[in-house]
Scaffold this motif. Structure first.
Motif, PDB file in Angstrom:
ATOM      1  N   ILE A  49       5.978  -0.590   0.666  1.00 56.65           N
ATOM      2  CA  ILE A  49       6.318   0.637  -0.056  1.00 56.65           C
ATOM      3  C   ILE A  49       7.457   1.368   0.646  1.00 56.65           C
ATOM      4  N   CYS A  52      13.511   3.306  -7.835  1.00 56.32           N
ATOM      5  CA  CYS A  52      12.204   2.772  -7.462  1.00 56.32           C
ATOM      6  C   CYS A  52      11.172   3.218  -8.490  1.00 56.32           C
ATOM      7  N   MET A  64       4.764  -0.433  -5.724  1.00 58.42           N
ATOM      8  CA  MET A  64       6.123   0.072  -5.937  1.00 58.42           C
ATOM      9  C   MET A  64       7.105  -1.076  -5.916  1.00 58.42           C
ATOM     10  N   LEU A  87       6.847   3.307  -9.554  1.00 59.68           N
ATOM     11  CA  LEU A  87       5.423   3.088  -9.322  1.00 59.68           C
ATOM     12  C   LEU A  87       4.881   2.407 -10.574  1.00 59.68           C
TER      13      LEU A  87
END
Length: 515
Positions: A13, A24, A35, A26
């Motif tokens: 992460i 990025c 992630m 999630l």
């Protein structure tokens, strides 16, 4: 690390978050949260943070106007501590750095600006122009040298009023461009800590000074006319709790106040007036401080104390070691050499030196007595033995010789005014202490005057246990790069937190390289 790889562990992460040049996400992928930079097919995107490269912080207009890659500036450190090596290193790294001309003789400034012109050409750099109300010829000398060496930017510091020399520099670079707009070939960055001084930089140069320069033939009629169409400065640096001269104002209060002032002045002039960028200085010693400054609305940030401890700074290795051991509470206030009689103070390093206490003694004696001849014998012995470490007579001889060459009017006044003579003698000590520090004079180590703010302690705490803990590893461009990347990292994680994403504690901070 592939762009579509989904990482659920802390190291993975952190790696995704550190890829600042990429967005990025999630995602929920096959029932697992993680992630990634690029969501794999079929993954559910729960939150997204866009790319956050360091150059995206601040205002892109600042980058274009000053031809830099980062909204990062290194302010001047007087006495040439911010010397040609430091300025050149940061210029090549895409930052704007200011040569510390204050307190230097003409020949040294001339040589330094010539060197920078040869080495950097049209690259970004600036020269400090400090307000000198007691010696206005010093401003004239610096402006003359900047014009001679075609310096395109000055940092105007300590100005409490607009002076003819500051206006002369600004106006001498004005011309019409091909579209009929105003091209300001000479950029001014004002450094302020008060609303009234900020406002004079946000408005055009005073008409009476413009006309005075026009009558003297120092600017053209066209330049005098164009002066009405541009503010005095291109940028205003908001200086909070910094090393050296400081009002120690909190940035979180001062910056928004001056941002509102800028907006009000801009509304008065309308869209025809070029915008003035707003910078943040004082306390810029960690990524958290940099990120906070940009969050407050700064267009750029200005570092100071942290640069004095870098490899390229022109001060002694011993001073750099002292600075590398400083904490956030290791700074004190002490009388300033240049405005001693007015009781103005500067922020200096308190740890490892007796300068502040000894300078405080000088100020007390100046307030309590009318001249050197009035000093009680016990005070005189204490002064000669513990502070000056020489007789008052010898100190005055050296002081008088200096004044005769550089300030003959001050010498004439001192010879008829015992109080002024006392001030000049005490100024000898205050001036020499910074020179002893720069040269690393071990015999006078307890007298070293080292300008420093709490940002130094914050930087030391942040870099503890990393490669940047050692002074020999603190290169100015690396310091700038890590501060800016760290701020971008914190800004990115802040955006994610604002959408409800929980960042693992192990991923909360930007990581410096290990020792």
């Amino acid at each position: 690390m592939t762009g579509s790889a989904v990482h659920s562990d802390a190291e993975g992460i952190h790696g995704v978050l550190s890829g600042l040049e990429l967005p990025c996400h999630l995602v929920r992928n096959g029932g697992r949260l993680g992630m990634c930079h690029e969501p794999p097919p079929g993954a559910q995107v729960l939150a997204t943070a866009g790319a956050m490269p360091p150059q995206a912080l601040g205002d892109s207009g600042f980058l274009r106007r000053h031809d830099v890659r980062l909204p990062y500036m290194a302010g001047a450190m007087a006495g040439g501590i911010a010397g040609t090596r430091l300025v050149a290193a940061l210029s090549r790294a895409g930052c704007l750095a200011v040569f510390g001309a204050a307190g230097l003789p003409e020949r040294r400034i001339d040589a330094a600006l010539g060197e920078l012109a040869r080495e950097l050409g049209d690259g970004p750099y600036a020269c400090n122009l400090i307000h000198s109300p007691m010696a206005p010829h010093l401003e004239r000398t610096v402006v003359d040298l900047c014009l001679r060496h075609r310096v395109r930017c000055v940092e105007a510091s300590a100005f409490v009023q607009v002076t003819p020399e500051l206006v002369r520099y600004r106006l001498a670079g004005l011309r019409l461009d091909r579209t009929g707009g105003v091209c300001a070939g000479h950029r001014v960055i004002g450094k302020v800590s008060r609303e009234e001084t900020a406002e004079m930089f946000l408005r055009p140069a005073p008409e009476e000074l413009v006309q005075l320069l026009r009558q003297q033939g120092l600017v053209t009629a066209e330049q005098a006319e164009l002066a009405r169409r541009v503010p005095l400065s291109d940028a205003v640096t908001v200086e909070s709790d910094s090393g050296g001269h400081t009002d120690r104002r909190p940035l979180a209060v001062l910056l928004p106040t001056l941002a509102r002032l800028r907006a009000r002045v801009a509304r008065e002039y309308g869209d025809g007036m070029p915008p003035v960028h707003l910078g943040a200085a004082g306390g810029i010693g960690s990524p958290h401080a940099v990120a906070a400054a940009f969050a407050l609305g700064a267009d750029y940030v200005v570092s100071g104390s942290v640069n004095q401890a870098t490899v390229e700074a022109d001060t002694s290795a011993a001073v750099k070691r002292l600075l590398a051991g400083a904490g956030i509470a290791d700074c004190v206030m002490a009388p300033a050499a240049d405005m001693f009689e007015q009781g103005i103070q500067v922020q200096v390093l308190g740890r490892g030196t007796m300068f502040a206490a000894r300078a405080g003694l000088l100020l007390r004696l100046y307030h309590d007595y009318g001249g050197l001849d009035e000093l009680p014998e016990a005070e005189r012995r204490r002064l000669e033995d513990r502070v000056l470490r020489r007789s008052l007579e010898r100190t005055w001889e050296e002081t008088a010789a200096y004044l005769k060459e550089y300030h003959p009017d001050w010498l004439a006044r001192a010879e008829r005014d015992p109080k002024h003579k006392m001030a000049m003698v005490f100024r000898w000590y205050l001036g020499m202490t910074s020179r002893w520090a720069v040269s690393g004079d071990a015999d006078r180590a307890t007298d070293w005057q080292v300008w420093c703010g709490p940002a130094m302690g914050a930087f030391n705490a942040w870099t503890a246990g990393t490669a940047l803990a050692a002074p020999g590893n603190r290169r100015a461009a690396d310091v700038a790069g890590h501060l800016m990347r760290g701020a971008a990292y914190l800004t990115r994680t802040g955006h994610l937190r604002a959408t409800g994403v929980r960042i693992p504690a192990a991923c909360a901070d930007y990581r410096l390289p290990p020792p």
